[in-house]
Design an enzyme around this catalytic site. Structure first.
Site, short mmCIF file in Angstrom:
data_model
loop_
_atom_site.label_atom_id
_atom_site.label_comp_id
_atom_site.label_asym_id
_atom_site.label_seq_id
_atom_site.Cartn_x
_atom_site.Cartn_y
_atom_site.Cartn_z
N ARG A 297 0.80 -1.22 0.00
CA ARG A 297 0.00 0.00 0.00
C ARG A 297 0.83 1.27 0.00
O ARG A 297 0.48 2.23 -0.67
CB ARG A 297 -1.03 -0.03 1.13
CG ARG A 297 -0.51 0.14 2.50
CD ARG A 297 -1.48 -0.45 3.48
NE ARG A 297 -1.46 -1.89 3.40
CZ ARG A 297 -2.52 -2.67 3.51
NH1 ARG A 297 -3.69 -2.16 3.70
NH2 ARG A 297 -2.38 -3.96 3.46
N THR A 298 1.96 1.27 0.71
CA THR A 298 2.73 2.51 0.76
C THR A 298 3.30 2.86 -0.62
O THR A 298 3.24 4.00 -1.06
CB THR A 298 3.86 2.40 1.81
OG1 THR A 298 3.28 2.04 3.05
CG2 THR A 298 4.56 3.73 1.97
N LYS B 36 23.26 -7.39 -6.45
CA LYS B 36 24.66 -7.64 -6.81
C LYS B 36 25.61 -7.02 -5.79
O LYS B 36 26.81 -7.01 -5.98
CB LYS B 36 24.97 -7.07 -8.19
CG LYS B 36 24.15 -7.66 -9.31
CD LYS B 36 24.51 -7.00 -10.64
CE LYS B 36 23.53 -7.35 -11.73
NZ LYS B 36 23.62 -6.39 -12.84
N ARG C 106 12.03 3.32 1.40
CA ARG C 106 11.73 2.37 2.47
C ARG C 106 12.94 1.46 2.60
O ARG C 106 13.46 0.94 1.61
CB ARG C 106 10.51 1.54 2.15
CG ARG C 106 10.46 0.32 3.07
CD ARG C 106 9.11 -0.29 3.18
NE ARG C 106 8.13 0.59 3.75
CZ ARG C 106 6.90 0.18 4.05
NH1 ARG C 106 6.54 -1.06 3.82
NH2 ARG C 106 6.04 1.02 4.57
N HIS D 161 7.70 6.12 10.34
CA HIS D 161 6.89 6.05 9.12
C HIS D 161 5.99 7.29 9.14
O HIS D 161 4.79 7.18 9.38
CB HIS D 161 6.08 4.75 9.14
CG HIS D 161 5.45 4.39 7.82
ND1 HIS D 161 5.47 5.24 6.73
CD2 HIS D 161 4.80 3.27 7.41
CE1 HIS D 161 4.84 4.65 5.73
NE2 HIS D 161 4.43 3.46 6.12
#
Lengths: 303, 195
Positions: free
Chosen positions: A54-55, A82, A104, A132
């Site tokens: 959702r974010t 990598k 995030r 958040h």
């Protein structure tokens, strides 16, 4: 305001400006043309090192509704697998001309570091167990819409506070906005130094419920339950889950919130989650609006 | 000399250094005339929607609707259209707070929309308003009413209804005060050094 990294960075006036701007922008979601030309030519990069539905979608929708160009980046399938460092990834984005980076990351403090490496704005979309802030803003926005005020509101935040970035951001923001927060959790799921947070703490959900205007249930983060934080899921649910019996003890105007994703039957029962006094679906819709407001205020003017 | 006259008429309200070019009664008369003109040009204002540009344009739109109701008993839908997100100078200044948009329940589709603003200057606000209007519906026609037209247009835009044509120097500022927001009605011309 250049970055949005912590809810604590927002003054009362700034937080209210974001909520008021979101209030005006909420009309855009009801129109047939859900788009504004404001961020035409600006580039927003969604930099997601952790899974999110959702974010990420919410930020993407918000940026697109403001006509910004959106570049999505997820760690899976990128050079990060990598072994590329955060700094090198940041410099790559910088070279591509990102005006804002939504990040995030599983490491608390990653957005803070990133902000020192890129010229654009950095928006924290969740860093580890730290913060958040846009979730806290959309929660405050949802509370104000439903209950008409924030000042003096009694908010109980229940559950896994220890691992919750949502709880910390909410405590900080709601304190700034004049609400009174009580954290309710078993002692094992409260962070160290929680007594220094601007809120009350309780271990007894049943004592807190009748006094609350808002009950925010936190997700039990099963993926982080490595140590024995509680004896069994069943016992946790009995003591800290919001079931119909507990729900009935709330006063008539009280609302139930959850940042999602929910564990139905664990911290919240299905009947409660689907009741008209639950704002869970509204919170998602409000998320787009609030993120539009934040993007506009960070990127809409001279930068 | 006019400054002295103003201060004798309104000793507490208009400082003598600010030349009021329109006083309360002048504004009332101008709005009354515009209301009549709207009725005349739209043949009774039956499908007119008045949309004011916040803040003072929205106030003026409400006043015009009151007059139209008074003269012919027509209840004209009235609303406000914020144009901040459509401005072409957003990047020249820090992000501005948004004004309030409120469309009348019937919307604007197929209606004659009269945009209402307090001062018509470069025409850029009106351009932004036309863009904003485009995103909320498709009016049959769009007209423009302004209390003061001060000239210095930078775009091919003109007003259909004008309260007063006010010749100004580009360096001057025209300030409109309305009782609803500012406690008094006046249009004041400020020289550059008084801004």
């Amino acid at each position: 305001m250049k970055h949005l990294i912590s809810a604590a960075d927002l003054s009362r006036d700034e937080a209210l400006l974001i909520l008021d701007t979101a209030e005006e922008l909420s009309q855009v979601s009801d129109r047939s043309i859900k788009k504004l030309p404001t961020l035409r030519g600006r580039t927003v990069v969604n930099l997601f090192f952790e899974d999110s539905t959702r974010t990420r979608i919410s930020f993407e929708a918000a940026a697109k509704r403001l006509s910004a160009d959106v570049i999505n980046f997820s760690a899976k399938g990128s050079s990060v697998s990598k072994g590329e460092s955060l700094k090198d990834t940041a410099l790559t984005l910088e070279a591509m001309g990102a005006d804002a980076v939504v990040i995030r990351h599983s490491a608390s403090g990653a957005p803070h570091r990133l902000a020192t490496w890129v010229r654009g704005s950095v928006l924290n979309a969740g860093d580890g167990t730290h913060e958040h802030p846009t979730q806290a803003l959309l929660d405050a926005f949802s509370m104000r819409r439903r209950l008409g005020r924030l000042e003096g509101l009694k908010v109980a935040i229940v559950g896994d506070v220890l691992h919750s970035r949502v709880a910390r951001s909410n405590v900080l923001l709601l304190h700034t906005l004049g609400a009174e927060v009580t954290l309710v959790a078993p002692p094992t799921l409260l962070p160290v130094a929680v007594e220094t947070w601007p809120c009350q703490v309780s271990y007894d959900l049943d004592a807190v419920l009748p006094k609350s205007d808002v009950v925010m249930m936190l997700r039990v983060q099963l993926e982080r339950m490595s140590a024995a934080f509680f004896p069994s899921a069943r016992e946790y649910s009995r003591r800290y889950g919001l079931d119909p019996d507990r729900f009935a003890r709330l006063h008539d105007d009280a609302i139930v919130m959850h940042p999602g994703p929910m564990n139905r039957g664990m911290e919240i029962s299905a009947a409660v989650a689907d009741s008209p006094r639950s704002t869970i679906v509204e919170q998602v819709a409000n998320g787009v609006t609030v993120r539009m407001a934040v993007l506009y205020l960070l990127l809409g003017g001279a930068i | 000399m006019s400054a002295a006259q103003n201060s004798s008429r309104n000793p507490h309200e208009v400082p003598p250094s600010q030349r009021a070019v329109l006083e309360g009664p002048d504004i009332q008369r101008a709005l009354t005339r515009i209301a009549h003109e709207i009725l005349e040009r739209t043949k009774g204002a039956t499908d007119v929607v008045l949309l004011g540009i916040p803040t003072r344009g929205a106030t003026l739109a409400v006043r015009l609707a009151e007059r139209i109701a008074e003269f012919e008993g027509v209840k004209v839908p009235v609303g406000a259209l914020d144009i901040t997100m459509y401005r072409d100078d957003l990047r020249l200044r820090p992000a501005r707070p948004l004004g309030h948009t409120e469309l009348p329940p019937g919307g604007v589709d197929g209606r004659v929309v009269v945009l209402v603003d307090d001062v018509l200057f470069s025409g850029r606000t009106v351009r932004a308003a036309l863009d904003a209007l485009n995103d909320v519906g498709r009016p049959r026609a769009v007209q423009l009413a302004t209390l003061v037209d001060r000239g210095h247009r930078e775009l091919p835009i003109r007003a259909d209804y004008v309260g007063k044509n006010l010749p100004t120097a580009k360096s001057e500022t025209v300030k409109v005060y309305l009782a609803e927001t500012d406690g008094r009605d006046a249009v004041v011309l400020l020289k550059e050094e008084q801004r």
